[in-house]
Design a protein around this motif. Structure first.
Motif, PDB file in Angstrom:
ATOM      1  N   CYS A  67       0.833  -1.199   0.000  1.00  0.00           N
ATOM      2  CA  CYS A  67       0.000   0.000   0.000  1.00  0.00           C
ATOM      3  C   CYS A  67       0.871   1.255   0.000  1.00  0.00           C
ATOM      4  O   CYS A  67       0.603   2.214  -0.741  1.00  0.00           O
ATOM      5  N   ALA A  68       1.917   1.260   0.811  1.00  0.00           N
ATOM      6  CA  ALA A  68       2.804   2.429   0.881  1.00  0.00           C
ATOM      7  C   ALA A  68       3.536   2.652  -0.439  1.00  0.00           C
ATOM      8  O   ALA A  68       3.689   3.799  -0.899  1.00  0.00           O
ATOM      9  N   PHE A  69       4.010   1.568  -1.067  1.00  0.00           N
ATOM     10  CA  PHE A  69       4.647   1.699  -2.379  1.00  0.00           C
ATOM     11  C   PHE A  69       3.686   2.321  -3.391  1.00  0.00           C
ATOM     12  O   PHE A  69       4.059   3.207  -4.168  1.00  0.00           O
ATOM     13  N   LYS A  70       2.441   1.855  -3.402  1.00  0.00           N
ATOM     14  CA  LYS A  70       1.468   2.358  -4.376  1.00  0.00           C
ATOM     15  C   LYS A  70       1.086   3.815  -4.081  1.00  0.00           C
ATOM     16  O   LYS A  70       0.841   4.595  -5.008  1.00  0.00           O
ATOM     17  N   ILE A  71       1.053   4.187  -2.804  1.00  0.00           N
ATOM     18  CA  ILE A  71       0.819   5.593  -2.466  1.00  0.00           C
ATOM     19  C   ILE A  71       1.965   6.458  -2.993  1.00  0.00           C
ATOM     20  O   ILE A  71       1.742   7.526  -3.569  1.00  0.00           O
ATOM     21  N   ALA A  72       3.201   5.960  -2.815  1.00  0.00           N
ATOM     22  CA  ALA A  72       4.368   6.711  -3.292  1.00  0.00           C
ATOM     23  C   ALA A  72       4.395   6.827  -4.813  1.00  0.00           C
ATOM     24  O   ALA A  72       5.000   7.752  -5.363  1.00  0.00           O
ATOM     25  N   GLU A  73       3.737   5.889  -5.504  1.00  0.00           N
ATOM     26  CA  GLU A  73       3.636   5.949  -6.970  1.00  0.00           C
ATOM     27  C   GLU A  73       2.586   6.951  -7.439  1.00  0.00           C
ATOM     28  O   GLU A  73       2.563   7.310  -8.620  1.00  0.00           O
ATOM     29  N   ASN A  74       1.711   7.380  -6.546  1.00  0.00           N
ATOM     30  CA  ASN A  74       0.551   8.197  -6.938  1.00  0.00           C
ATOM     31  C   ASN A  74       0.494   9.495  -6.143  1.00  0.00           C
ATOM     32  O   ASN A  74      -0.511   9.824  -5.516  1.00  0.00           O
ATOM     33  N   THR A  75       1.570  10.265  -6.213  1.00  0.00           N
ATOM     34  CA  THR A  75       1.633  11.508  -5.450  1.00  0.00           C
ATOM     35  C   THR A  75       0.749  12.611  -6.033  1.00  0.00           C
ATOM     36  O   THR A  75       0.593  13.655  -5.410  1.00  0.00           O
ATOM     37  N   ASP A  76       0.169  12.369  -7.214  1.00  0.00           N
ATOM     38  CA  ASP A  76      -0.807  13.328  -7.723  1.00  0.00           C
ATOM     39  C   ASP A  76      -2.086  13.296  -6.902  1.00  0.00           C
ATOM     40  O   ASP A  76      -2.843  14.280  -6.877  1.00  0.00           O
ATOM     41  N   ASP A 103      10.488   2.793   9.554  1.00  0.00           N
ATOM     42  CA  ASP A 103      11.674   3.443   8.967  1.00  0.00           C
ATOM     43  C   ASP A 103      12.292   2.571   7.873  1.00  0.00           C
ATOM     44  O   ASP A 103      12.718   3.080   6.820  1.00  0.00           O
ATOM     45  N   ARG A 104      12.339   1.252   8.091  1.00  0.00           N
ATOM     46  CA  ARG A 104      12.883   0.354   7.064  1.00  0.00           C
ATOM     47  C   ARG A 104      12.009   0.367   5.813  1.00  0.00           C
ATOM     48  O   ARG A 104      12.526   0.313   4.689  1.00  0.00           O
ATOM     49  N   LEU A 105      10.708   0.445   6.007  1.00  0.00           N
ATOM     50  CA  LEU A 105       9.805   0.511   4.860  1.00  0.00           C
ATOM     51  C   LEU A 105      10.032   1.788   4.066  1.00  0.00           C
ATOM     52  O   LEU A 105      10.095   1.751   2.828  1.00  0.00           O
ATOM     53  N   VAL A 106      10.193   2.909   4.740  1.00  0.00           N
ATOM     54  CA  VAL A 106      10.463   4.172   4.043  1.00  0.00           C
ATOM     55  C   VAL A 106      11.785   4.086   3.280  1.00  0.00           C
ATOM     56  O   VAL A 106      11.881   4.522   2.123  1.00  0.00           O
ATOM     57  N   ASP A 107      12.805   3.482   3.897  1.00  0.00           N
ATOM     58  CA  ASP A 107      14.101   3.319   3.218  1.00  0.00           C
ATOM     59  C   ASP A 107      13.951   2.470   1.953  1.00  0.00           C
ATOM     60  O   ASP A 107      14.557   2.768   0.908  1.00  0.00           O
ATOM     61  N   ALA A 108      13.133   1.406   2.025  1.00  0.00           N
ATOM     62  CA  ALA A 108      12.917   0.538   0.862  1.00  0.00           C
ATOM     63  C   ALA A 108      12.210   1.292  -0.265  1.00  0.00           C
ATOM     64  O   ALA A 108      12.545   1.111  -1.453  1.00  0.00           O
ATOM     65  N   ILE A 109      11.260   2.139   0.082  1.00  0.00           N
ATOM     66  CA  ILE A 109      10.541   2.937  -0.929  1.00  0.00           C
ATOM     67  C   ILE A 109      11.489   3.922  -1.599  1.00  0.00           C
ATOM     68  O   ILE A 109      11.515   4.042  -2.828  1.00  0.00           O
ATOM     69  N   HIS A 110      12.300   4.599  -0.803  1.00  0.00           N
ATOM     70  CA  HIS A 110      13.248   5.568  -1.363  1.00  0.00           C
ATOM     71  C   HIS A 110      14.343   4.880  -2.178  1.00  0.00           C
ATOM     72  O   HIS A 110      14.828   5.440  -3.174  1.00  0.00           O
ATOM     73  N   ALA A 111      14.715   3.650  -1.780  1.00  0.00           N
ATOM     74  CA  ALA A 111      15.738   2.909  -2.536  1.00  0.00           C
ATOM     75  C   ALA A 111      15.253   2.556  -3.939  1.00  0.00           C
ATOM     76  O   ALA A 111      16.073   2.335  -4.837  1.00  0.00           O
ATOM     77  N   LYS A 112      13.937   2.505  -4.128  1.00  0.00           N
ATOM     78  CA  LYS A 112      13.357   2.237  -5.450  1.00  0.00           C
ATOM     79  C   LYS A 112      13.253   3.494  -6.303  1.00  0.00           C
ATOM     80  O   LYS A 112      12.783   3.447  -7.438  1.00  0.00           O
ATOM     81  N   GLY A 113      13.658   4.624  -5.739  1.00  0.00           N
ATOM     82  CA  GLY A 113      13.662   5.859  -6.509  1.00  0.00           C
ATOM     83  C   GLY A 113      12.493   6.787  -6.264  1.00  0.00           C
ATOM     84  O   GLY A 113      12.421   7.865  -6.877  1.00  0.00           O
TER      85      GLY A 113
END
Length: 413
Positions: free
Chosen positions: A17-26, A42-52
């Motif tokens: 869910c967090a990854f998909k939210i980060a994909e849809n910042t509009d 915090d680890r989840l946020v790091d994983a999202i940012h590591a994907k760009g």
């Protein structure tokens, strides 16, 4: 409308869910992730940012059983929407905090008490008047099943049937995680659900069966025949209420024989118990001393089983979940099958999680999107079939879960 969202939970579904939210910042402007262990967030946020992804995501620690802690967090962050991806035991405390702080609410699984393996919607439906009076929306069960299965049913009722008579929800996981035994989501919740008595609806009555006593082969697209077991599943409770023409409603899920053998051993040895037992154990910092502790066997089992979040890397195969429907249109009987297939490896490449987490996390994000856009927004407590299915399904396909239809074929059930 504010697009600030607070998500509670940091497990597999929450990760997707967090990854998909980060994909849809509009649509999603701000996000906070909170759980009992802030380091997981915090680890989840790091994983999202590591994907760009560059979304600024805040994290927090909160005990979701504690309404006062939740209220403090909600009042400090002031989210428009709270997405509850914690444990089903915590639904009511989070709903209480949302009411107190003026937040909309969304979850993926209905409430069940911690001390009883029993789930039904009555506890959450009882909040309807309070949410309505507060002008807040609560969306219940917005995963896949429950969730998309109900949206599929609503879509069928809207476009293809005057009356739905027979509904079978079919859920197949034909994947292989290459573990001797593991559950695809929280082991405690998963095992409690599977070991309950079966329940289905027929001719105005609920009929109970022994756990996993009724089964048959069902053929799934791109997978083939799989032994499928009749289970109690929560979405049937709301579907037969909202579609009173349904004469019979059932839910089926596939299980392999090795999985069922492990499950029988767990039950036979008492490891599936949810009542606490007293156990005398040596202290970790002084083994010469002992202390008596209460241990819930199923919770201890959860601690030693593989973490569902770690299954994705070696998971192959796919899931297939859908609705098989028979009913009447213009006086003639028709059948209809609507379903999604999801490959575990595709889910892992995108989010680092396996397909079962993916098929729940993507609908949760999509439902949140519907609320933030004002499409699924009205005061009260609602199951997802009570909203318009078309915009949700259109978005679901775009977000990674395309769906397929078959008309007037043998639906086997």
């Amino acid at each position: 409308m504010s697009n600030k969202v607070l998500m509670i939970g940091a497990g597999g579904v929450a990760t997707v869910c967090a990854f998909k939210i980060a994909e849809n910042t509009d649509v999603f402007g701000e996000l906070m992730i909170a759980s009992h262990h802030k380091e997981k967030c915090d680890r989840l946020v790091d994983a999202i940012h590591a994907k760009g992804y560059t979304m600024d995501i805040k994290t927090a620690e909160v005990d979701a059983d504690d309404v006062e802690q939740l209220k403090q967090l909600f009042n400090s962050y002031r989210p428009n929407l709270v997405i509850n991806l914690a444990l089903p035991y915590q639904d009511l405390s989070i709903m209480d905090a949302c009411l107190a702080c003026g937040c909309h609410y969304l979850d993926t699984a209905n409430y069940e008490p911690k001390d009883e393996a029993h789930f039904e919607y009555s506890w959450q439906w009882a909040y309807k008047d309070r949410f309505k009076k507060a002008g807040l929306t609560a969306i219940l069960g917005c995963g896949f099943d429950p969730g998309v299965s109900q949206v599929f049913t609503a879509y069928a009722a809207k476009h293809y049937f005057d009356e739905i008579h027979y509904l079978d929800i079919v859920d197949c996981n034909a994947g292989n995680h290459h573990k001797a035994f593991a559950t695809n989501f929280n082991p405690e919740i998963n095992i409690r659900e599977i070991t309950q008595k079966g329940l289905y609806y027929e001719n105005g009555k609920w009929i109970e069966t022994a756990p996993l006593a009724v089964h048959r082969d069902i053929t799934y697209p791109n997978i083939g025949p799989r032994d499928s077991y009749l289970m109690h599943h929560e979405e049937l409770e709301s579907l037969v209420k909202n579609y009173p023409t349904i004469k019979r409603g059932r839910f089926w899920m596939t299980f392999g024989q090795e999985y069922l053998t492990h499950l029988r051993v767990i039950e036979d040895t008492g490891m599936g118990r949810i009542d606490p037992i007293v156990y005398e154990a040596p202290l970790a910092d002084d083994p010469t001393k002992t202390v008596k502790v209460n241990i819930v066997p199923l919770q201890f089992l959860k601690a030693v089983l593989p973490n569902p979040q770690d299954l994705g890397k070696n998971y192959d195969g796919e899931t297939s979940i859908g609705c098989r429907i028979r009913g009447i249109k213009d006086g003639k009987e028709h059948t209809y099958y609507i379903y999604n297939n999801c490959k575990h490896q595709n889910a892992y490449k995108e989010t680092g999680m396996q397909g079962v987490s993916y098929t729940t996390g993507v609908p949760a994000m999509t439902g949140a999107m519907m609320l933030l856009k004002g499409i699924w927004k009205k005061p009260g407590v609602f199951n997802v079939e009570e909203f318009s299915p078309d915009p949700f399904l259109e978005e679901l396909g775009k977000q990674g879960l395309p769906w397929h239809e078959e008309f007037d074929k043998d639906i086997e059930l």
